[in-house]
Design an enzyme around this catalytic site. Structure first.
Site, PDB file in Angstrom:
ATOM      1  N   ARG A   1      36.286  42.308  45.611  1.00 45.30           N
ATOM      2  CA  ARG A   1      36.191  40.901  45.702  1.00 45.30           C
ATOM      3  C   ARG A   1      34.655  40.557  45.674  1.00 45.30           C
ATOM      4  O   ARG A   1      34.200  39.569  45.037  1.00 45.30           O
ATOM      5  CB  ARG A   1      36.889  40.266  46.933  1.00 45.30           C
ATOM      6  CG  ARG A   1      36.747  38.699  46.822  1.00 45.30           C
ATOM      7  CD  ARG A   1      37.980  38.198  47.763  1.00 45.30           C
ATOM      8  NE  ARG A   1      38.000  36.874  47.632  1.00 45.30           N
ATOM      9  CZ  ARG A   1      37.964  35.863  48.626  1.00 45.30           C
ATOM     10  NH1 ARG A   1      37.407  36.285  49.933  1.00 45.30           N
ATOM     11  NH2 ARG A   1      37.672  34.670  48.468  1.00 45.30           N
TER      12      ARG A   1
ATOM     13  N   HIS B   1      32.808  37.973  43.291  1.00 42.67           N
ATOM     14  CA  HIS B   1      31.974  36.742  43.813  1.00 42.67           C
ATOM     15  C   HIS B   1      30.618  36.902  43.376  1.00 42.67           C
ATOM     16  O   HIS B   1      29.830  35.953  43.361  1.00 42.67           O
ATOM     17  CB  HIS B   1      32.185  36.484  45.048  1.00 42.67           C
ATOM     18  CG  HIS B   1      33.566  35.946  45.440  1.00 42.67           C
ATOM     19  ND1 HIS B   1      34.030  35.265  46.364  1.00 42.67           N
ATOM     20  CD2 HIS B   1      34.826  35.923  44.759  1.00 42.67           C
ATOM     21  CE1 HIS B   1      35.246  34.781  46.354  1.00 42.67           C
ATOM     22  NE2 HIS B   1      35.933  35.278  45.271  1.00 42.67           N
TER      23      HIS B   1
ATOM     24  N   ASN C   1      33.306  31.562  50.167  1.00 39.80           N
ATOM     25  CA  ASN C   1      32.967  32.791  50.669  1.00 39.80           C
ATOM     26  C   ASN C   1      32.879  33.059  52.158  1.00 39.80           C
ATOM     27  O   ASN C   1      33.091  33.683  52.894  1.00 39.80           O
ATOM     28  CB  ASN C   1      31.545  33.086  50.244  1.00 39.80           C
ATOM     29  CG  ASN C   1      31.552  33.518  48.934  1.00 39.80           C
ATOM     30  OD1 ASN C   1      32.419  34.374  48.129  1.00 39.80           O
ATOM     31  ND2 ASN C   1      30.439  33.332  48.146  1.00 39.80           N
TER      32      ASN C   1
ATOM     33  N   PRO D   1      36.696  30.649  41.782  1.00 41.75           N
ATOM     34  CA  PRO D   1      38.030  30.177  41.531  1.00 41.75           C
ATOM     35  C   PRO D   1      38.623  29.326  42.864  1.00 41.75           C
ATOM     36  O   PRO D   1      38.264  30.141  43.798  1.00 41.75           O
ATOM     37  CB  PRO D   1      38.943  30.938  41.003  1.00 41.75           C
ATOM     38  CG  PRO D   1      38.224  32.259  41.307  1.00 41.75           C
ATOM     39  CD  PRO D   1      36.734  32.153  41.374  1.00 41.75           C
TER      40      PRO D   1
ATOM     41  N   HIS E   1      44.855  41.508  43.587  1.00 41.09           N
ATOM     42  CA  HIS E   1      45.652  40.984  44.857  1.00 41.09           C
ATOM     43  C   HIS E   1      46.514  41.864  45.126  1.00 41.09           C
ATOM     44  O   HIS E   1      47.402  41.779  46.011  1.00 41.09           O
ATOM     45  CB  HIS E   1      45.935  39.727  44.507  1.00 41.09           C
ATOM     46  CG  HIS E   1      44.811  38.625  44.607  1.00 41.09           C
ATOM     47  ND1 HIS E   1      45.092  37.222  44.382  1.00 41.09           N
ATOM     48  CD2 HIS E   1      43.661  38.715  44.820  1.00 41.09           C
ATOM     49  CE1 HIS E   1      43.695  36.686  44.206  1.00 41.09           C
ATOM     50  NE2 HIS E   1      42.942  37.629  44.420  1.00 41.09           N
TER      51      HIS E   1
HETATM   52  C1  HEM Z   1      42.137  34.082  39.606  1.00 43.02           C
HETATM   53  C2  HEM Z   1      41.530  33.450  40.387  1.00 43.02           C
HETATM   54  C3  HEM Z   1      41.400  33.890  41.785  1.00 43.02           C
HETATM   55  C4  HEM Z   1      41.576  33.095  42.874  1.00 43.02           C
HETATM   56  C5  HEM Z   1      41.739  31.830  42.824  1.00 43.02           C
HETATM   57  C6  HEM Z   1      41.270  34.050  44.063  1.00 43.02           C
HETATM   58  C7  HEM Z   1      41.368  33.517  45.427  1.00 43.02           C
HETATM   59  C8  HEM Z   1      41.616  34.391  46.344  1.00 43.02           C
HETATM   60  C9  HEM Z   1      41.774  34.266  47.759  1.00 43.02           C
HETATM   61  C10 HEM Z   1      41.703  32.639  48.521  1.00 43.02           C
HETATM   62  C11 HEM Z   1      41.623  35.238  48.719  1.00 43.02           C
HETATM   63  C12 HEM Z   1      41.849  35.116  50.301  1.00 43.02           C
HETATM   64  C13 HEM Z   1      40.457  35.062  50.954  1.00 43.02           C
HETATM   65  C14 HEM Z   1      40.778  34.926  52.284  1.00 43.02           C
HETATM   66  O1  HEM Z   1      41.854  34.544  52.652  1.00 43.02           O
HETATM   67  O2  HEM Z   1      39.456  34.893  52.971  1.00 43.02           O
HETATM   68  C15 HEM Z   1      41.484  36.313  47.734  1.00 43.02           C
HETATM   69  C16 HEM Z   1      41.542  37.714  48.250  1.00 43.02           C
HETATM   70  C17 HEM Z   1      41.127  38.763  47.490  1.00 43.02           C
HETATM   71  N1  HEM Z   1      40.769  38.614  46.012  1.00 43.02           N
HETATM   72 FE1  HEM Z   1      40.900  36.947  44.838  1.00 43.02          FE
HETATM   73  N2  HEM Z   1      41.076  35.172  43.734  1.00 43.02           N
HETATM   74  C18 HEM Z   1      41.115  35.242  42.377  1.00 43.02           C
HETATM   75  C19 HEM Z   1      40.765  36.231  41.563  1.00 43.02           C
HETATM   76  C20 HEM Z   1      40.192  37.664  41.875  1.00 43.02           C
HETATM   77  C21 HEM Z   1      39.868  38.640  41.189  1.00 43.02           C
HETATM   78  C22 HEM Z   1      39.420  38.332  39.698  1.00 43.02           C
HETATM   79  C23 HEM Z   1      39.492  39.659  42.147  1.00 43.02           C
HETATM   80  C24 HEM Z   1      38.715  40.763  41.488  1.00 43.02           C
HETATM   81  C25 HEM Z   1      38.512  41.500  40.358  1.00 43.02           C
HETATM   82  C26 HEM Z   1      40.098  39.432  43.149  1.00 43.02           C
HETATM   83  C27 HEM Z   1      39.752  40.172  44.288  1.00 43.02           C
HETATM   84  C28 HEM Z   1      40.548  39.718  45.541  1.00 43.02           C
HETATM   85  C29 HEM Z   1      40.529  40.770  46.491  1.00 43.02           C
HETATM   86  C30 HEM Z   1      40.533  42.247  46.392  1.00 43.02           C
HETATM   87  C31 HEM Z   1      41.106  40.034  47.695  1.00 43.02           C
HETATM   88  C32 HEM Z   1      41.173  40.387  49.009  1.00 43.02           C
HETATM   89  C33 HEM Z   1      40.050  40.348  49.822  1.00 43.02           C
HETATM   90  C34 HEM Z   1      40.025  41.190  51.291  1.00 43.02           C
HETATM   91  O3  HEM Z   1      41.166  41.522  51.800  1.00 43.02           O
HETATM   92  O4  HEM Z   1      38.946  41.227  51.818  1.00 43.02           O
HETATM   93  N3  HEM Z   1      40.450  37.978  42.975  1.00 43.02           N
HETATM   94  N4  HEM Z   1      41.183  35.805  46.509  1.00 43.02           N
END
Ligand code: HEM
Ligand SMILES: *[C@@H]1O[C@H](CO)[C@@H](O)[C@H](O)[C@H]1NC(C)=O
Length: 330
Positions: free
Chosen positions: A70, A74, A102, A171, A201
């Protein structure tokens, strides 16, 4: 060849054409990343050093794999993959770490800083933080049994960061499918890339404050049993403590990089609104179905989408700098 043309004139035109070709090829080289062999002569142990640093971090805490993937995302979406997200607040920098998307959410900074200092020890001033982050995202994916790919290298580090740009370009979990498609399109990533990348995810966690409205709203496009299960560890009433409670983004196999995320979406068990919009009667339903049935296709598409994402607006050549410490400019 046109024999009516004078020889002189012909030569002059050819000369101009050659110059043009040369010019266009050098500008290409200046703005493009090189192959994964970029550091082979200047720091032959760079990649193995990063790899052992990352695999140690992931074996200490499995979620770190998710956090690093992530972090790279970002980074790349805000002014390109230039490690701008790693810069701390200072007199001249308003850190992207404090952007809405973030703050209290992006993590893994210390792991990148540790990998960087291991690399600095063997070849000081050679390997950029932006490249380390890109390699870390790949190594993290591999560490949780995801696909592998060759990481293109040669990125350099920014000397600035932009919090307002981060808030614009990252996003939001409340985004509609159309907004997500447009946002990724603006970074030269297709809707298919967007769905494949969202497949990360399949690992990692989200905070209660971000999915509460979805699991408590009876009008949500959500499986009722799944909503009840998630309510158990996400109280209806907001408080700092409740909002920070964590839940796995993929309830079935939260720690392994697989296609379960897509199966969840088909069963209306997406945790975030932005997950479920990928399968809600819109144009990406077919891609979700395809990935749910073919883990092999998902893995291949994820790898190539990560390469495309890693290609967003890099600083190359003599632009930017090679930071010595990732959280501050030299
Ligand atoms: C399509 C739009 C996307 C949205 C709206 C989005 C939104 C989010 C949100 C809200 C979280 C939870 C953050 C939290 O609760 O602190 C999250 C976690 C995560 N996102 Fe996304 N995301 C998107 C796309 C992506 C993409 C493109 C990737 C990587 C290529 C990604 C990788 C991750 C990962 C691996 C997590 C877990 C992080 C952790 O456990 O520390 N996401 N995302
Ligand atoms: C940047 O901020 C982090 C977190 O507050 C801190 O641990 C780190 O030491 C800071 N970097 C520098 C160079 O001060």
């Amino acid at each position: 060849m046109d024999y009516s043309m004078g020889k002189d004139r012909y030569l002059r035109i050819m000369h101009a054409l050659t110059l043009l070709l040369l010019l266009s090829s050098t500008t290409c080289i200046a703005s493009k990343l090189s192959s994964s062999t970029f550091y082979d002569r200047t720091c032959p142990k760079a990649l193995s050093t990063i790899r052992s640093s990352i695999s140690r971090a992931v074996s200490r805490e499995r979620r770190m794999a998710a956090s690093l993937i992530r972090l790279h995302f970002h980074d790349c979406f805000v002014h390109g993959c230039d490690a701008s997200i790693l810069l701390n607040d200072s007199d001249s920098i308003t850190s992207e770490q404090n952007a809405l998307q973030n703050k209290d959410s992006a993590r893994g900074f210390n792991v990148i800083e540790d990998a960087k200092s291991a690399v600095e020890k063997i070849c000081p001033g050679v390997v950029s933080c932006a490249d380390i982050l890109a390699v870390a995202a790949r190594d993290a994916t591999v560490a949780v049994s995801g696909p592998s790919w060759d990481v293109k290298l040669g990125r350099r580090d920014s000397i600035t960061a932009s919090k307002p740009q981060a808030e614009k370009d990252l996003p939001l979990f409340t985004a509609s499918l159309g907004e997500l498609i447009d946002l990724f399109e603006s970074k030269d990533l297709s809707a298919r890339d967007m769905v494949a990348l969202s497949g990360s995810h399949t690992i990692g966690q989200a905070q209660c404050g971000l999915f509460r409205s979805r699991i408590y709203n009876s009008k949500s496009d959500i499986d009722a049993n799944f909503a009840r299960t998630r309510q158990r560890r996400c109280p209806a009433t907001s408080s700092p403590q409740a909002d920070a409670m964590l839940a796995a983004l993929d309830l079935v196999t939260p720690n392994s990089f697989d296609s379960n995320y897509f199966k969840n979406l088909i069963q209306k068990k997406g945790l975030l609104e932005s997950d479920q919009v990928l399968f809600s009667g819109g144009s990406t339903d077919a891609i979700v179905t395809e990935y749910s049935k073919s883990p092999k296709t998902f893995r291949a598409d994820f790898a190539s989408a990560m390469i495309k994402m890693g290609d967003i607006q890099p600083l190359t050549g003599s632009a930017g700098q090679i930071r010595r410490i990732c959280s501050v400019v030299n």
